[in-house]
Every structure is written in structure tokens, then in C-alpha cells.
Scaffold this active site. Structure first.
Site, PDB file in Angstrom:
ATOM      1  N   TYR A 179      -2.853  -0.521  10.116  1.00 40.34           N
ATOM      2  CA  TYR A 179      -2.833  -1.086   8.660  1.00 40.34           C
ATOM      3  C   TYR A 179      -1.415  -0.556   8.095  1.00 40.34           C
ATOM      4  O   TYR A 179      -0.918  -1.196   7.082  1.00 40.34           O
ATOM      5  CB  TYR A 179      -3.983  -0.280   7.740  1.00 40.34           C
ATOM      6  CG  TYR A 179      -4.156  -0.381   6.354  1.00 40.34           C
ATOM      7  CD1 TYR A 179      -4.574  -1.726   5.988  1.00 40.34           C
ATOM      8  CD2 TYR A 179      -3.703   0.347   5.395  1.00 40.34           C
ATOM      9  CE1 TYR A 179      -4.833  -1.989   4.722  1.00 40.34           C
ATOM     10  CE2 TYR A 179      -3.769   0.290   4.151  1.00 40.34           C
ATOM     11  CZ  TYR A 179      -4.210  -0.888   3.729  1.00 40.34           C
ATOM     12  OH  TYR A 179      -4.369  -1.267   2.468  1.00 40.34           O
ATOM     13  N   SER A 182       0.811  -1.096  -0.108  1.00 42.47           N
ATOM     14  CA  SER A 182       0.018  -0.067  -0.020  1.00 42.47           C
ATOM     15  C   SER A 182       0.850   1.290  -0.030  1.00 42.47           C
ATOM     16  O   SER A 182       2.027   1.237   0.401  1.00 42.47           O
ATOM     17  CB  SER A 182      -0.946  -0.129   1.134  1.00 42.47           C
ATOM     18  OG  SER A 182      -1.406   1.204   1.527  1.00 42.47           O
TER      19      SER A 182
HETATM   20  P1  NAD Z   1     -11.732  -5.606  -0.708  1.00 46.32           P
HETATM   21  O1  NAD Z   1     -12.499  -5.580   0.644  1.00 46.32           O
HETATM   22  O2  NAD Z   1     -12.612  -5.572  -1.969  1.00 46.32           O
HETATM   23  O3  NAD Z   1     -10.881  -7.056  -0.710  1.00 46.32           O
HETATM   24  C1  NAD Z   1     -10.296  -7.579   0.509  1.00 46.32           C
HETATM   25  C2  NAD Z   1     -10.692  -8.922   0.527  1.00 46.32           C
HETATM   26  O4  NAD Z   1      -9.993  -9.439   1.805  1.00 46.32           O
HETATM   27  C3  NAD Z   1     -12.208  -9.233   0.778  1.00 46.32           C
HETATM   28  O5  NAD Z   1     -12.598 -10.255  -0.181  1.00 46.32           O
HETATM   29  C4  NAD Z   1     -12.421  -9.693   2.139  1.00 46.32           C
HETATM   30  O6  NAD Z   1     -13.481 -10.520   2.316  1.00 46.32           O
HETATM   31  C5  NAD Z   1     -10.923 -10.448   2.207  1.00 46.32           C
HETATM   32  N1  NAD Z   1     -10.601 -10.492   3.589  1.00 46.32           N
HETATM   33  C6  NAD Z   1     -10.959  -9.768   4.561  1.00 46.32           C
HETATM   34  N2  NAD Z   1     -10.617 -10.386   5.704  1.00 46.32           N
HETATM   35  C7  NAD Z   1     -10.486 -11.846   5.451  1.00 46.32           C
HETATM   36  C8  NAD Z   1      -9.615 -12.695   6.281  1.00 46.32           C
HETATM   37  N3  NAD Z   1      -9.672 -12.863   7.621  1.00 46.32           N
HETATM   38  N4  NAD Z   1      -9.464 -13.963   5.488  1.00 46.32           N
HETATM   39  C9  NAD Z   1      -9.687 -13.896   4.236  1.00 46.32           C
HETATM   40  N5  NAD Z   1      -9.918 -12.985   3.674  1.00 46.32           N
HETATM   41  C10 NAD Z   1     -10.311 -11.904   4.255  1.00 46.32           C
HETATM   42  O7  NAD Z   1     -10.651  -4.419  -0.828  1.00 46.32           O
HETATM   43  P2  NAD Z   1      -9.577  -4.089  -1.942  1.00 46.32           P
HETATM   44  O8  NAD Z   1      -9.200  -2.844  -1.886  1.00 46.32           O
HETATM   45  O9  NAD Z   1      -9.907  -4.924  -3.103  1.00 46.32           O
HETATM   46  O10 NAD Z   1      -8.317  -4.694  -1.241  1.00 46.32           O
HETATM   47  C11 NAD Z   1      -7.392  -5.967  -1.686  1.00 46.32           C
HETATM   48  C12 NAD Z   1      -6.124  -5.483  -0.992  1.00 46.32           C
HETATM   49  O11 NAD Z   1      -5.481  -4.391  -1.735  1.00 46.32           O
HETATM   50  C13 NAD Z   1      -5.974  -5.489   0.354  1.00 46.32           C
HETATM   51  O12 NAD Z   1      -4.719  -6.124   0.972  1.00 46.32           O
HETATM   52  C14 NAD Z   1      -5.783  -4.042   0.654  1.00 46.32           C
HETATM   53  O13 NAD Z   1      -5.334  -3.698   1.727  1.00 46.32           O
HETATM   54  C15 NAD Z   1      -5.233  -3.877  -0.650  1.00 46.32           C
HETATM   55  N6  NAD Z   1      -5.013  -2.333  -1.063  1.00 46.32           N
HETATM   56  C16 NAD Z   1      -6.256  -1.547  -1.560  1.00 46.32           C
HETATM   57  C17 NAD Z   1      -6.157   0.012  -1.956  1.00 46.32           C
HETATM   58  C18 NAD Z   1      -7.252   0.395  -2.314  1.00 46.32           C
HETATM   59  O14 NAD Z   1      -7.396   1.618  -2.682  1.00 46.32           O
HETATM   60  N7  NAD Z   1      -8.543  -0.425  -2.599  1.00 46.32           N
HETATM   61  C19 NAD Z   1      -4.815   0.309  -1.890  1.00 46.32           C
HETATM   62  C20 NAD Z   1      -3.755  -0.380  -1.462  1.00 46.32           C
HETATM   63  C21 NAD Z   1      -3.980  -1.511  -0.948  1.00 46.32           C
END
Ligand code: NAD
Length: 281
Positions: free
Chosen positions: A177, A164
Site C-alpha cells: 500500500y 495517503s
Molecule cells: P472505502 O473502502 O470506503 O473505499 C474504497 C473503494 O474502492 C470502495 O468503494 C471499494 O469498493 C473500491 N474498490 C476496491 N477494490 C476495487 C476495484 N478492484 N475496483 C474498483 N473499486 C474498488 O475506503 P476509503 O477509506 O473511503 O478509501 C478511499 C481512498 O482513500 C482509497 O484510495 C484509500 O486508499 C484512500 N485513503 C483512505 C484513508 C483513510 O483514512 N480512510 C487515508 C488515506 C487514503
């Protein structure tokens, strides 16, 4: 379009594959002929993405997996092994933030101690802090321990962690986080070195700011306009937009295709519209 023929027939495991960003990564691997085990805490979410891949002509299964529970990861591994012998690609995508591990204000002021509406650094609980740290860091390490055993016999396996913008320089408010994602960058380097003699590569992708279901209410107001926080983000992003999930797929394919990135290991690649490069001046 399938232009990474080297990936055809490989097997991928994607934790958090039911989510927005890693769901898109799973679908893209499916389009390239990769057999994808889509993992999500809730099986329905994993199945929905697996169904998309199959509908698109690919091969995929949906599996329930809670990365906070070692037994659940091991159970998922046993379930996938009924279909596939081992793994070539592991994407550690499960992650996210929670208000219990974040302050409500960017800056602390002593007067906040008298205001019940303000959540200060001093109000953060051990439970809340641990939950977010464990989800983003320990969940990645445990899933890697379990699934990497299934990679040891493969020719050129690769791990992709999800970092991130909060890793190199922490975002305000989101304490655990940020710490955990900084840990992910460090783990990525550690694992790359540790596994180098066995030719297992380990890299990370650091998405910038992407509009997803989790952060939509923080970034857009009820009329779909930018909130104060999202105006700050866009102001700090030279390309002046949020990312779309498919902005990540080119980097994913490059890092997973051994013929293109076979000498790349231990790096975190920002996909952020210039956010990280910009000093703000
Ligand atoms: P999202 O919430 O759509 O996806 C996250 C997924 O993780 C979900 O499917 C959720 O069910 C799953 N999850 C949560 N707790 C869990 C657990 N205990 N066991 C298994 N699965 C679990 O969010 P996203 O934005 O698609 O995030 C995906 C990744 O990208 C994450 O690691 C997030 O930190 C990272 N990220 C997102 C952004 C952004 O701008 N959206 C930016 C940087 C990093």
C-alpha cells in the site's frame, strides 16, 4: 451550498465512488451541479451514492467498474458515454489495503521466524503484494488511460488522484500500500507534466487518518475506544482527531474549480490535521 458555479454542468467520473471518502466527494460534486458517474466494483454501492445525489436534486448514474480489469473499465466508459459525451473531472478513488500485503508486527525480530502467529516480511506472497499494488497504482493508471480519452476535447479537465500519509513516509506493516501510494504521488507529477501542453491538470489529495468501514476495527476497540495504533496516530496528529469525510471536500472543490486552481498542477495536498508537518518532538 452551491458556490462553485464554474463546476455546474461539468461531468465527473469517480472510481471507488461507492466508498466512504470518495462517496462523500461524489455527493459534494453533485451538490455543486456536477453530473456524477459513480463507479464501484459492486453496482449496488455505486447506485446507493448515485441515488443520494439524485435525491439531493443532482444528476448521477451508478456504474459497475473493477479498476483491476481493463475490460471492465472500458465497459464502464461505454456505459457512461450513453449518457455523457465526455468528462471534465476524474477522481481515482478506488484503493485500499489488505492483510496479505502487510506484516503483522511493526519491527522484525529473528524469534518471529519460530512463531506461526507472526506474519513477517518473509511470509508476504507475490500474489498478496501484487494485488494491493495493482489496486492502488495500476488501477489508477489504467482508469486514467481509459477516461482521459474522454477528457481531451474538454476545456479545462482535471484529474484528482488519492494518495495517503503512507506515501511520503511509509506506515509500518503496510508494505505494498505504501509503495503504491508513493507511486501515486510520482504518477501525479509525471502526468501533470505530460499533459500540461493540453491544459489537463493533475493533482492528488493525501488524506490523513479518517475513520472508515475498512479501518474501523483497526482504530477502535469493541467499546469504541482508541486502539494502541490509533493512540499513536492521534499522538502524531497536532489537531488530535481523525478526519471526517467532509474535511476533504473544500480541497476537492478548490482543485477541481479551474477558476481557483487553474495554475496548480502536479501537487499532492495533505488533508491531515498536521500529521505530515509534525516531527513528533
Ligand atoms: P472505502 O473502502 O470506503 O473505499 C474504497 C473503494 O474502492 C470502495 O468503494 C471499494 O469498493 C473500491 N474498490 C476496491 N477494490 C476495487 C476495484 N478492484 N475496483 C474498483 N473499486 C474498488 O475506503 P476509503 O477509506 O473511503 O478509501 C478511499 C481512498 O482513500 C482509497 O484510495 C484509500 O486508499 C484512500 N485513503 C483512505 C484513508 C483513510 O483514512 N480512510 C487515508 C488515506 C487514503
Amino acid at each position: 451550498m452551491n458556490n462553485h458555479t464554474n463546476l455546474q454542468g461539468k461531468v465527473a467520473v469517480v472510481t471507488g465512488g461507492g466508498g466512504v471518502l470518495c462517496g462523500e466527494m461524489a455527493r459534494e460534486l453533485g451538490r455543486q451541479g456536477v453530473k456524477v458517474a459513480v463507479l464501484s466494483r459492486k453496482k449496488e454501492k455505486a447506485d446507493a451514492v448515485a441515488d443520494d445525489i439524485v435525491r439531493d436534486g443532482g444528476e448521477s448514474i451508478g456504474v459497475a467498474c473493477d479498476v483491476l480489469q481493463l475490460e471492465s473499465i472500458e465497459e464502464a466508459d461505454r456505459e457512461i458515454r450513453k449518457y455523457y459525451e465526455g468528462y471534465d473531472i476524474l477522481i481515482n478513488g478506488a484503493g485500499g489495503n489488505h492483510p496479505d500485503a502487510a506484516t503483522s508486527e511493526e519491527y522484525f525480530k529473528k524469534e518471529h521466524l519460530q512463531n506461526d502467529q507472526v506474519k513477517t516480511f518473509f511470509d508476504l506472497t507475490e500474489e498478496g503484494l501484487k494485488h494491493v499494488f495493482d489496486l492502488n497504482y495500476i488501477g489508477t493508471v489504467l482508469a486514467t488511460q481509459v477516461f482521459m480519452k474522454g477528457m481531451l476535447k474538454r476545456e479545462s479537465p482535471v484529474v484528482i488522484n488519492i494518495s495517503s500519509m503512507s506515501a511520503p513516509s511509509p506506515m509500518t506493516k503496510v508494505l505494498s500500500y505504501s509503495s503504491a501510494k508513493a507511486g501515486i504521488d510520482n504518477f501525479t507529477q509525471w502526468l501533470a507534466v505530460h499533459m500540461a501542453k493540453e491544459n489537463i491538470r493533475c493533482n492528488a489529495i493525501a488524506p490523513g487518518f479518517f475513520l472508515t468501514s475498512q479501518n474501523r476495527s483497526l482504530l477502535l476497540d469493541e467499546n469504541g475506544g482508541y486502539t494502541e495504533r490509533s493512540r499513536k496516530i492521534i499522538g502524531q496528529t497536532p489537531m488530535e482527531r481523525f478526519g471526517n469525510p467532509d474535511d476533504l471536500t473544500g480541497t476537492l472543490l478548490w482543485l477541481t474549480d479551474h477558476s481557483m486552481s487553474g495554475f496548480v498542477t502536479g501537487v499532492t495536498v495533505p488533508v491531515d490535521g498536521g500529521f505530515m508537518a509534525y516531527s513528533g518532538v
